[in-house]
Design a protein around this motif. Structure first.
Motif, PDB file in Angstrom:
ATOM      1  N   TYR A  11       0.939  -1.279  -0.074  1.00  0.00           N
ATOM      2  CA  TYR A  11      -0.136   0.053   0.083  1.00  0.00           C
ATOM      3  C   TYR A  11       1.069   1.063   0.025  1.00  0.00           C
ATOM      4  N   LEU A  12       1.872   1.237   0.800  1.00  0.00           N
ATOM      5  CA  LEU A  12       2.913   2.464   0.958  1.00  0.00           C
ATOM      6  C   LEU A  12       3.554   2.546  -0.355  1.00  0.00           C
ATOM      7  N   GLU A  13       4.023   1.712  -0.981  1.00  0.00           N
ATOM      8  CA  GLU A  13       4.722   1.613  -2.105  1.00  0.00           C
ATOM      9  C   GLU A  13       3.874   2.465  -3.167  1.00  0.00           C
ATOM     10  N   ARG A  17       4.322   5.885  -5.029  1.00  0.00           N
ATOM     11  CA  ARG A  17       4.283   5.962  -6.673  1.00  0.00           C
ATOM     12  C   ARG A  17       3.212   6.975  -6.962  1.00  0.00           C
ATOM     13  N   GLY A  18       2.147   6.877  -6.462  1.00  0.00           N
ATOM     14  CA  GLY A  18       1.029   7.882  -6.875  1.00  0.00           C
ATOM     15  C   GLY A  18       1.715   9.432  -6.561  1.00  0.00           C
ATOM     16  N   ASN A 199      16.465  -6.131  -3.002  1.00  0.00           N
ATOM     17  CA  ASN A 199      16.193  -5.036  -3.956  1.00  0.00           C
ATOM     18  C   ASN A 199      16.583  -3.864  -3.196  1.00  0.00           C
ATOM     19  N   THR A 200      16.341  -3.668  -1.923  1.00  0.00           N
ATOM     20  CA  THR A 200      16.373  -2.483  -1.171  1.00  0.00           C
ATOM     21  C   THR A 200      18.122  -2.413  -1.004  1.00  0.00           C
ATOM     22  N   ALA A 201      18.783  -3.522  -0.648  1.00  0.00           N
ATOM     23  CA  ALA A 201      20.337  -3.320  -0.559  1.00  0.00           C
ATOM     24  C   ALA A 201      21.082  -2.613  -1.882  1.00  0.00           C
ATOM     25  N   ASN A 202      20.514  -3.345  -3.084  1.00  0.00           N
ATOM     26  CA  ASN A 202      21.099  -2.793  -4.317  1.00  0.00           C
ATOM     27  C   ASN A 202      20.731  -1.447  -4.511  1.00  0.00           C
ATOM     28  N   VAL A 203      19.551  -1.254  -4.648  1.00  0.00           N
ATOM     29  CA  VAL A 203      19.218   0.185  -4.741  1.00  0.00           C
ATOM     30  C   VAL A 203      19.899   1.284  -4.028  1.00  0.00           C
ATOM     31  N   MET A 204      19.740   1.026  -2.663  1.00  0.00           N
ATOM     32  CA  MET A 204      20.204   1.933  -1.608  1.00  0.00           C
ATOM     33  C   MET A 204      21.828   2.114  -1.637  1.00  0.00           C
ATOM     34  N   LEU A 304      12.044   2.163 -11.407  1.00  0.00           N
ATOM     35  CA  LEU A 304      12.159   1.364 -12.459  1.00  0.00           C
ATOM     36  C   LEU A 304      11.921  -0.030 -11.797  1.00  0.00           C
ATOM     37  N   GLN A 305      12.473  -0.420 -10.628  1.00  0.00           N
ATOM     38  CA  GLN A 305      12.226  -1.387  -9.970  1.00  0.00           C
ATOM     39  C   GLN A 305      11.153  -1.490  -8.841  1.00  0.00           C
ATOM     40  N   GLN A 306      10.581  -2.631  -8.548  1.00  0.00           N
ATOM     41  CA  GLN A 306       9.534  -2.849  -7.427  1.00  0.00           C
ATOM     42  C   GLN A 306      10.311  -3.437  -6.291  1.00  0.00           C
ATOM     43  N   TYR A 307       9.308  -3.206  -5.222  1.00  0.00           N
ATOM     44  CA  TYR A 307       9.689  -4.119  -3.924  1.00  0.00           C
ATOM     45  C   TYR A 307      10.760  -3.964  -3.397  1.00  0.00           C
ATOM     46  N   HIS A 308      11.296  -2.512  -2.926  1.00  0.00           N
ATOM     47  CA  HIS A 308      12.174  -2.097  -2.320  1.00  0.00           C
ATOM     48  C   HIS A 308      11.875  -0.806  -1.565  1.00  0.00           C
ATOM     49  N   PHE A 309      12.752  -0.445  -0.601  1.00  0.00           N
ATOM     50  CA  PHE A 309      12.570   0.911   0.000  1.00  0.00           C
ATOM     51  C   PHE A 309      13.076   2.005  -0.511  1.00  0.00           C
ATOM     52  N   GLY A 310      13.958   1.865  -1.689  1.00  0.00           N
ATOM     53  CA  GLY A 310      14.720   2.794  -2.103  1.00  0.00           C
ATOM     54  C   GLY A 310      13.469   3.779  -2.953  1.00  0.00           C
ATOM     55  N   ILE A 311      12.621   3.456  -3.273  1.00  0.00           N
ATOM     56  CA  ILE A 311      11.341   4.615  -3.734  1.00  0.00           C
ATOM     57  C   ILE A 311      11.049   5.476  -2.567  1.00  0.00           C
ATOM     58  N   PHE A 312      11.013   5.115  -1.337  1.00  0.00           N
ATOM     59  CA  PHE A 312      10.511   6.018  -0.354  1.00  0.00           C
ATOM     60  C   PHE A 312      11.624   7.071  -0.180  1.00  0.00           C
TER      61      PHE A 312
END
Lengths: 350, 175
Positions: A11-13, A17-18, A199-204, A304-312
């Motif tokens: 929900y938060l992701e 994105r919204g 994914n969080t580790a990769n992105v962050m 561009l990626q999903q399921y990680h905290f980096g978007i926040f």
């Protein structure tokens, strides 16, 4: 991982994105740059996703009022995500706030050293960097007492290096104190994200390594001509970046921008930051601008990626940049110097 | 109404003196116009430099965020330090002129660099550029003051010469 992620954070992701989709596009920036007065800017902003943020305030339009209202919207969005999060996202969101806390503490140290009253200083603090003990710091009558309070009870206590001389704090440059705190923060955040894995580790780790390198290069360039020793400069450089230790050691000894550029040229991407800077003698496009542009690009790519905290993290960074862009446009209009109004940092969302 | 044109008689010493005074007056009037032009140019340059400094400071706020540099917290208070730039008055052939002297930075004697003293030792490029624009403004303002002084002296000289001419004309008419 994706199923587990969605049950807790889906929900938060989606919400983030919204929020990101509601950020200003190129056409919105065009509208803003064509405004002739601050009232026009406020009307244009209200026509975007920001909505009626200027409310019923009767005060005259000013850059400060625009900045305050935009910042309040960012605060609302941040606190909504934070209050609906669960661990480990909650800790992650707190890490996003720590730089603002560090800035607030640096502000209080500078203000106390200059004999300003605490009440006045507290009003200047950034709301995103407020913590419970900030009000209690009012009882500190000097900066050494202030740090005793920080050491004991505050969230950024763990970022205070052990070798920071508390007794001579009032004589230590506040920028050096800030640099030490920020270095410790970046390294701890990097370690935390690596520990999260996936994914969080990769992105962050990618984003934080870039931030660490950017801090290193910026400190090295800004320290040119100062009397900070190479050893002290090296202590301010975060070590979690892509730049290896040998590059950090050599940059701590350099006192010319060209030589720093030569070290950066070895690492793909950083040398280009220095290209063509000398053509712009007016100071509009500097190294800092190049880094901000690259940071904006990296933060947009996070989505561009999903399921990680980096978007926040990326959303907060991009939103901050958007606020600064709007404030820049407003300042150009207020100062009636619209020839440089298009020199804001582009955010490639389109 | 026809005006009586009196041909110039160079053998008349009084007339020759009047002629000289008028030539000097013409020269002074031209000088006054040139000085006004210089003054206007300097005013516009001061305006340009100060506007540029303001814009560069706005750029600093873009880079670092609006909240990070509240000058109210960073302006030093209670720690006296001496000004690096001083304006003094010096005598020269055309009277007193203002001059800027820049003293070297010497922390022991209390001569500190203001931009580092206020913003810390890690000063960004933009702040240095804004500082340079403000320094240029100072130089231009001093030059403005000197041109303004010259202009005032020129105007006073023009008035004195005109008074002299009027007195000469009145005394010759009385005769």
């Amino acid at each position: 991982m994706s199923m587990i992620f969605n049950t807790e954070y889906g929900y938060l992701e989606a919400l983030t994105r919204g929020f990101k989709n509601g950020m200003l596009k190129h056409s919105d920036y065009l509208n803003l740059t064509q405004c002739e007065s601050l009232e026009d800017v406020m009307i244009s902003i209200q026509g975007t996703d920001y909505g009626l943020i200027f409310g019923g305030e009767q005060s005259a339009p000013s850059v400060e009022r625009i900045e305050r209202c935009l910042r309040d919207r960012l605060l609302q969005q941040y606190y909504y995500i934070r209050s609906h999060s669960t661990e480990p996202l909650t800790t992650f969101m707190e890490f996003i706030r720590y730089p603002f806390m560090i800035d607030n503490v640096a502000l209080l140290v500078a203000g106390l050293n200059n004999h300003r009253s605490m009440k006045r200083l507290l009003r200047m603090c950034h709301p995103l960097g407020e913590f419970d003990q900030l009000g209690a710091i009012e009882v500190a009558s000097n900066s050494a007492e202030l740090f005793d309070a920080v050491l004991i009870d505050t969230p950024i206590a763990r970022f205070v290096p052990r070798d920071l001389p508390m007794e001579s704090l009032r004589y230590l440059d506040v920028e050096i104190v800030r640099a030490h705190l920020y270095r410790a923060y970046l390294e701890k955040f990097y370690a935390y994200c690596s520990q999260l894995g996936g994914n969080t580790a990769n992105v962050m780790t990618n984003l934080l390594s870039f931030e660490a390198d950017r801090r290193t290069i910026t400190i090295a360039v800004n320290a040119i001509g100062s009397d900070i020793s190479p050893k002290d400069r090296l202590k301010m450089f975060p070590t979690c970046g892509y730049l290896p230790k040998i590059a950090l050691a050599s940059m701590s000894n350099l006192n010319e921008t060209d030589k720093i550029r030569d070290v950066c040229n070895v690492f793909d991407g950083y040398g280009k930051m220095f290209d063509n800077l000398e053509r712009d003698s007016d100071g509009m496009i500097t190294l800092e601008d190049r880094f901000l542009m690259m940071e904006a690009k990296k933060n947009v790519q996070t989505f561009l990626q999903q399921y990680h905290f980096g978007i926040f993290y990326s959303f907060i960074k991009l939103k901050q940049l958007e606020v600064r862009n709007i404030v820049w446009i407003s300042e150009c209009i207020a100062q009636r110097q619209t020839d440089r109004i298009n020199a804001f940092i582009p955010i490639p969302l389109d | 109404m026809s005006q009586k044109v009196v041909p110039c008689d160079e053998s008349d010493p009084k007339r020759a003196k009047d002629e000289d005074v008028r030539c000097i007056l013409d020269g002074l009037l031209l000088q006054m116009i040139h000085l006004i032009e210089d003054l206007e140019l300097l005013h516009s340059q001061v305006n340009k430099e100060s506007c540029r400094a303001q814009l560069v400071l706005a750029r600093v706020r873009l880079h670092q965020g609006f909240h990070r540099i509240p000058a109210e917290a960073q302006l030093p208070r209670g720690r006296p330090y001496k000004a690096l730039t001083r304006v003094i008055e010096k005598d020269n052939y055309c009277g007193k002129v203002f001059k800027i002297i820049r003293l070297p930075v010497n922390a022991i004697l209390g001569y500190l660099l203001p931009v580092k003293n206020i913003f810390g030792c890690l000063v960004s490029d933009n702040l240095r550029i804004a500082n340079r624009h403000c320094d240029n403004c100072l130089d231009l303002v001093v030059e403005c003051a000197n041109v303004q002084r010259k202009l005032q002296l020129t105007i006073i000289s023009i008035e004195n010469l005109r008074n002299l001419l009027n007195q000469t004309t009145m005394s010759s008419d009385a005769k």
